[in-house]
Design a protein around this motif. Structure first.
Motif, PDB file in Angstrom:
ATOM      1  N   THR A   1      -4.539 -12.988   3.061  1.00 66.52           N
ATOM      2  CA  THR A   1      -3.440 -12.560   3.921  1.00 66.52           C
ATOM      3  C   THR A   1      -2.161 -12.419   3.114  1.00 66.52           C
ATOM      4  OG1 THR A   1      -4.399 -13.584   5.893  1.00 66.52           O
ATOM      5  CG2 THR A   1      -2.024 -13.197   5.909  1.00 66.52           C
ATOM      6  N   TRP A   2      -1.910 -13.357   2.228  1.00 68.72           N
ATOM      7  CA  TRP A   2      -0.679 -13.330   1.440  1.00 68.72           C
ATOM      8  C   TRP A   2      -0.762 -12.345   0.293  1.00 68.72           C
ATOM      9  CZ3 TRP A   2       2.992 -15.195   4.155  1.00 68.72           C
ATOM     10  CH2 TRP A   2       2.701 -16.180   5.121  1.00 68.72           C
ATOM     11  N   ILE A   3      -1.951 -12.159  -0.242  1.00 68.21           N
ATOM     12  CA  ILE A   3      -2.122 -11.143  -1.284  1.00 68.21           C
ATOM     13  C   ILE A   3      -1.863  -9.753  -0.690  1.00 68.21           C
ATOM     14  CG2 ILE A   3      -3.788 -10.006  -2.794  1.00 68.21           C
ATOM     15  CD1 ILE A   3      -5.124 -12.774  -3.098  1.00 68.21           C
ATOM     16  N   MET A   4      -2.433  -9.495   0.485  1.00 66.78           N
ATOM     17  CA  MET A   4      -2.220  -8.194   1.124  1.00 66.78           C
ATOM     18  C   MET A   4      -0.768  -8.028   1.578  1.00 66.78           C
ATOM     19  SD  MET A   4      -4.897  -6.527   0.683  1.00 66.78           S
ATOM     20  CE  MET A   4      -4.228  -5.108   1.564  1.00 66.78           C
ATOM     21  N   SER A   5      -0.119  -9.115   1.953  1.00 73.67           N
ATOM     22  CA  SER A   5       1.302  -9.046   2.281  1.00 73.67           C
ATOM     23  C   SER A   5       2.105  -8.600   1.057  1.00 73.67           C
ATOM     24  CB  SER A   5       1.815 -10.410   2.763  1.00 73.67           C
ATOM     25  OG  SER A   5       1.195 -10.799   3.964  1.00 73.67           O
ATOM     26  N   PHE A   6       1.758  -9.171  -0.097  1.00 77.41           N
ATOM     27  CA  PHE A   6       2.421  -8.803  -1.350  1.00 77.41           C
ATOM     28  C   PHE A   6       2.243  -7.314  -1.640  1.00 77.41           C
ATOM     29  CE2 PHE A   6       2.335  -8.278  -5.983  1.00 77.41           C
ATOM     30  CZ  PHE A   6       3.539  -8.874  -6.356  1.00 77.41           C
TER      31      PHE A   6
ATOM     32  N   VAL B   1       5.665  -9.404   6.903  1.00 77.80           N
ATOM     33  CA  VAL B   1       6.068  -9.694   5.524  1.00 77.80           C
ATOM     34  C   VAL B   1       6.300  -8.395   4.756  1.00 77.80           C
ATOM     35  CG1 VAL B   1       5.381 -10.777   3.354  1.00 77.80           C
ATOM     36  CG2 VAL B   1       4.873 -11.902   5.531  1.00 77.80           C
ATOM     37  N   GLY B   2       5.436  -7.401   4.993  1.00 75.38           N
ATOM     38  CA  GLY B   2       5.589  -6.126   4.307  1.00 75.38           C
ATOM     39  C   GLY B   2       6.923  -5.477   4.593  1.00 75.38           C
ATOM     40  N   ALA B   3       7.365  -5.569   5.842  1.00 74.38           N
ATOM     41  CA  ALA B   3       8.650  -4.969   6.209  1.00 74.38           C
ATOM     42  C   ALA B   3       9.819  -5.637   5.507  1.00 74.38           C
ATOM     43  CB  ALA B   3       8.841  -5.033   7.720  1.00 74.38           C
ATOM     44  N   LEU B   4       9.632  -6.889   5.078  1.00 75.05           N
ATOM     45  CA  LEU B   4      10.706  -7.564   4.340  1.00 75.05           C
ATOM     46  C   LEU B   4      11.015  -6.856   3.022  1.00 75.05           C
ATOM     47  CD1 LEU B   4       9.736 -11.315   4.882  1.00 75.05           C
ATOM     48  CD2 LEU B   4      11.621 -10.065   5.952  1.00 75.05           C
ATOM     49  N   GLY B   5      10.049  -6.077   2.542  1.00 74.73           N
ATOM     50  CA  GLY B   5      10.313  -5.285   1.347  1.00 74.73           C
ATOM     51  C   GLY B   5      11.482  -4.341   1.542  1.00 74.73           C
TER      52      GLY B   5
ATOM     53  N   VAL C   1      -1.598  -4.866 -11.027  1.00 78.57           N
ATOM     54  CA  VAL C   1      -2.348  -5.957 -11.653  1.00 78.57           C
ATOM     55  C   VAL C   1      -3.065  -6.789 -10.594  1.00 78.57           C
ATOM     56  CG1 VAL C   1      -2.145  -8.092 -12.973  1.00 78.57           C
ATOM     57  CG2 VAL C   1      -0.862  -6.066 -13.680  1.00 78.57           C
ATOM     58  N   VAL C   2      -2.381  -7.106  -9.499  1.00 81.75           N
ATOM     59  CA  VAL C   2      -2.982  -7.924  -8.436  1.00 81.75           C
ATOM     60  C   VAL C   2      -4.151  -7.193  -7.793  1.00 81.75           C
ATOM     61  CG1 VAL C   2      -2.569  -8.910  -6.154  1.00 81.75           C
ATOM     62  CG2 VAL C   2      -0.901  -9.263  -7.983  1.00 81.75           C
ATOM     63  N   THR C   3      -3.975  -5.913  -7.491  1.00 83.60           N
ATOM     64  CA  THR C   3      -5.057  -5.141  -6.867  1.00 83.60           C
ATOM     65  C   THR C   3      -6.290  -5.119  -7.754  1.00 83.60           C
ATOM     66  OG1 THR C   3      -3.419  -3.728  -5.775  1.00 83.60           O
ATOM     67  CG2 THR C   3      -5.681  -2.920  -5.857  1.00 83.60           C
ATOM     68  N   TRP C   4      -6.091  -4.854  -9.029  1.00 83.08           N
ATOM     69  CA  TRP C   4      -7.231  -4.802  -9.951  1.00 83.08           C
ATOM     70  C   TRP C   4      -7.875  -6.176 -10.105  1.00 83.08           C
ATOM     71  CZ3 TRP C   4      -7.862  -7.338 -14.666  1.00 83.08           C
ATOM     72  CH2 TRP C   4      -9.024  -6.974 -15.381  1.00 83.08           C
TER      73      TRP C   4
ATOM     74  N   SER D   1      -8.950 -10.364  10.943  1.00 82.20           N
ATOM     75  CA  SER D   1      -8.162  -9.197  10.538  1.00 82.20           C
ATOM     76  C   SER D   1      -7.080  -8.898  11.557  1.00 82.20           C
ATOM     77  CB  SER D   1      -9.064  -7.973  10.346  1.00 82.20           C
ATOM     78  OG  SER D   1      -9.672  -7.573  11.561  1.00 82.20           O
ATOM     79  N   GLY D   2      -7.400  -9.038  12.850  1.00 77.96           N
ATOM     80  CA  GLY D   2      -6.390  -8.830  13.874  1.00 77.96           C
ATOM     81  C   GLY D   2      -5.263  -9.827  13.751  1.00 77.96           C
ATOM     82  N   ALA D   3      -5.611 -11.079  13.433  1.00 79.04           N
ATOM     83  CA  ALA D   3      -4.588 -12.113  13.285  1.00 79.04           C
ATOM     84  C   ALA D   3      -3.708 -11.862  12.073  1.00 79.04           C
ATOM     85  CB  ALA D   3      -5.258 -13.479  13.172  1.00 79.04           C
ATOM     86  N   SER D   4      -4.306 -11.399  10.998  1.00 74.65           N
ATOM     87  CA  SER D   4      -3.549 -11.224   9.758  1.00 74.65           C
ATOM     88  C   SER D   4      -2.645  -9.999   9.788  1.00 74.65           C
ATOM     89  CB  SER D   4      -4.509 -11.125   8.565  1.00 74.65           C
ATOM     90  OG  SER D   4      -5.278  -9.957   8.634  1.00 74.65           O
ATOM     91  N   MET D   5      -3.003  -8.993  10.580  1.00 69.56           N
ATOM     92  CA  MET D   5      -2.247  -7.741  10.565  1.00 69.56           C
ATOM     93  C   MET D   5      -0.789  -7.935  10.970  1.00 69.56           C
ATOM     94  SD  MET D   5      -4.789  -4.745  11.919  1.00 69.56           S
ATOM     95  CE  MET D   5      -6.071  -4.108  10.844  1.00 69.56           C
ATOM     96  N   GLY D   6      -0.560  -8.751  11.982  1.00 69.49           N
ATOM     97  CA  GLY D   6       0.813  -8.979  12.407  1.00 69.49           C
ATOM     98  C   GLY D   6       1.636  -9.648  11.324  1.00 69.49           C
ATOM     99  N   LEU D   7       1.042 -10.643  10.658  1.00 67.88           N
ATOM    100  CA  LEU D   7       1.750 -11.357   9.603  1.00 67.88           C
ATOM    101  C   LEU D   7       1.987 -10.456   8.400  1.00 67.88           C
ATOM    102  CD1 LEU D   7       2.956 -13.988   8.637  1.00 67.88           C
ATOM    103  CD2 LEU D   7       0.675 -14.694   7.871  1.00 67.88           C
ATOM    104  N   ILE D   8       0.962  -9.701   8.013  1.00 72.91           N
ATOM    105  CA  ILE D   8       1.099  -8.796   6.873  1.00 72.91           C
ATOM    106  C   ILE D   8       2.140  -7.722   7.154  1.00 72.91           C
ATOM    107  CG2 ILE D   8      -0.106  -7.026   5.517  1.00 72.91           C
ATOM    108  CD1 ILE D   8      -2.653  -8.766   5.855  1.00 72.91           C
ATOM    109  N   GLY D   9       2.124  -7.178   8.378  1.00 76.53           N
ATOM    110  CA  GLY D   9       3.105  -6.170   8.741  1.00 76.53           C
ATOM    111  C   GLY D   9       4.520  -6.701   8.707  1.00 76.53           C
TER     112      GLY D   9
END
Length: 460
Positions: free
Chosen positions: A240-245, A391-395, A429-432, A381-389
């Motif tokens: 969840t946190w990796i995908m948020s990143f 955190v992603g917007a914080l970018g 690097v993280v994705t790979w 996945s449903g639970a993580s989507m809200g959190l990832i979305g």
């Protein structure tokens, strides 16, 4: 943060409820599910689209705010940063709201709430208003950012795993188009010598239309409920946190650049509001339109692969922007900035497609099969989507603050672009390392029955 359930909807919750929903059943999907899902998708997109427009309206309103408003460029970047921040934070409760109220019911409520920031901005948008008042009213606009989270959670429940990349990409892309649309409307208003209140007055009836159509044509799923256990489990899961990143790098870039592009053109290249408005909508428009393609490519070739190559391209484009910024080449700067918008949109689709695939892979690695694996993967996945979305917007906050500091320090955005380039390299690097480095293997255990595949995400 939602999960399927067989429990019926409580009888005291008004609205249209669907009691049985099983999109993974191909017979059900072909005979009934697809038609209903597509109808809900269409009106979800409309509401989310207007939500994005309201969320990003201050990226346009600041273009109207000349010297008579008494705001410095740093004030404007701070204002748009705070609007972005609220939009990110409210995504978490908006994700829970779908199960509490129902997808249809919450869409009606969330669309109606958009009247508050729009009417408030209409009231205060004039010279002489204090910066603190503008900041407070701007914070209200952040609720428009929450519509994305509730819409994605709702649509995620309607579609089968094999269709999620396309459906979520289309839903998000249609919502993202709200950014260039409000910028295009602003261009027309500025070109006609109209003021900011004209722009705001256009959106008030559109909000009413979106809420009304949601009431008439959308449905609630009784099979969706809040699962606090899933929320906790997803928050504890490292992916969840990796995908948020990674999502900070794609969606954070998209929304951050959407807020900042016009201001950068004005401050660094001396463009007038009309000249800036002629250019600002192009990148968000193309980035929004290409997001479904990112989801489709991820469905076909694997989200991790598309995301990896996309970060390479984003890093190259950002390097060119550093050069264009130093050389003060407006033509090259705008052209490459548009390319960067397109890449961010493509990456938005591919990264979000990875989420259900990752948790489905983990379910299989646990030894789950068939419907049990699907339910487990959908739950997390449903639970993580809200959190990832969220955190992603914080970018987007980080991008606007980086531009603010860069302009305060050296009068240009070059320093900010160098920071963004380093971040995209880290995302590569993280994705790979996490999702593509290892191929699928089988771990040998004491018995064949206990043998479980090692996690492999190359195809997510």
């Amino acid at each position: 943060m939602t999960a399927p359930s067989t429990a019926p909807a409580p009888p005291n919750r008004g609205g249209r409820w669907i009691q049985r929903w099983d999109p993974e059943d191909e017979t059900f999907w072909n005979e009934t599910g697809e038609k209903v899902a597509r109808r809900n998708l269409a009106f979800s997109v409309l509401s989310e689209h207007i939500g994005f427009s309201v969320w990003t309206m201050w990226s346009v309103l600041v273009l109207f705010m000349g010297p008579e408003y008494g705001l410095t460029p740093a004030d404007k970047f701070l204002l748009t940063s705070m609007v972005t921040l609220v939009g990110a934070v409210v995504r978490v409760p908006y994700t829970f709201a779908v199960a509490i109220f129902g997808g249809r019911n919450w869409t009606i409520i969330s669309a109606s709430l958009l009247l508050l920031p729009t009417a408030a901005a209409f009231a205060v948008m004039k010279p002489g208003t204090s910066f603190s008042t503008f900041l407070l009213v701007g914070l209200l606009a952040g609720i428009g950012g929450g519509n994305f989270a509730s819409s994605m959670t709702n649509i995620n429940a309607f579609f089968p795993l094999r269709k999620k990349g396309w459906a979520l990409g289309l839903n998000a892309g249609g919502g993202n188009i709200g950014v260039p649309v409000i910028q295009l409307i602003a261009l027309a208003v500025i070109g006609a010598s109209g003021g900011p209140r004209v722009l705001l007055g256009i959106y008030i009836p559109l909000i009413v239309v979106a809420a009304t159509l949601s009431a008439l044509y959308m449905d609630n799923l009784a099979t969706v409920k809040n699962d606090t256990g899933a929320a906790v489990d997803s928050a504890k899961d490292g992916h969840t946190w990796i995908m948020s990143f990674l999502y900070i790098g794609t969606f954070g870039s998209f929304i951050g650049y959407a807020f900042a592009f016009g201001q950068v053109l004005q401050v660094q290249f001396g463009r007038t509001p009309l000249q800036a408005a002629y250019l600002t909508f192009i990148g968000p428009l193309l980035g929004s339109l290409i997001r479904p393609l990112g989801g489709w490519l991820a469905d076909r070739y694997g989200g991790a692969k598309i995301t990896l190559y996309n970060y390479v391209a984003m890093a190259v484009a950002t390097g060119v922007l550093v050069f264009a910024s130093q050389e003060k080449s407006l033509g090259l700067f705008v052209s490459v900035f548009v390319v960067l918008f397109v890449l961010s949109g493509l990456g938005n689709g591919s990264t979000f497609k990875m989420i259900p695939g990752i948790f489905q892979t983990k379910a299989l690695a646990k030894g789950l099969t068939g419907e049990a694996a699907v339910v487990h993967g959908r739950r997390l996945s449903g639970a993580s989507m809200g959190l990832i979305g969220a955190v992603g917007a914080l970018g987007g906050v980080g991008i606007n603050l980086a531009f603010r500091q860069s302009f305060l320090s050296n009068g240009s955005g070059t320093g900010a672009f160098v920071v963004f380039l380093a971040y995209y390299a880290a995302c590569f690097v993280v994705t790979w390392a996490v999702y593509l480095r290892r191929s699928a293997k089988v771990t040998t255990t004491t018995t064949a029955a206990e043998a479980k595949p090692q996690l492999s995400y190359a195809e997510v």
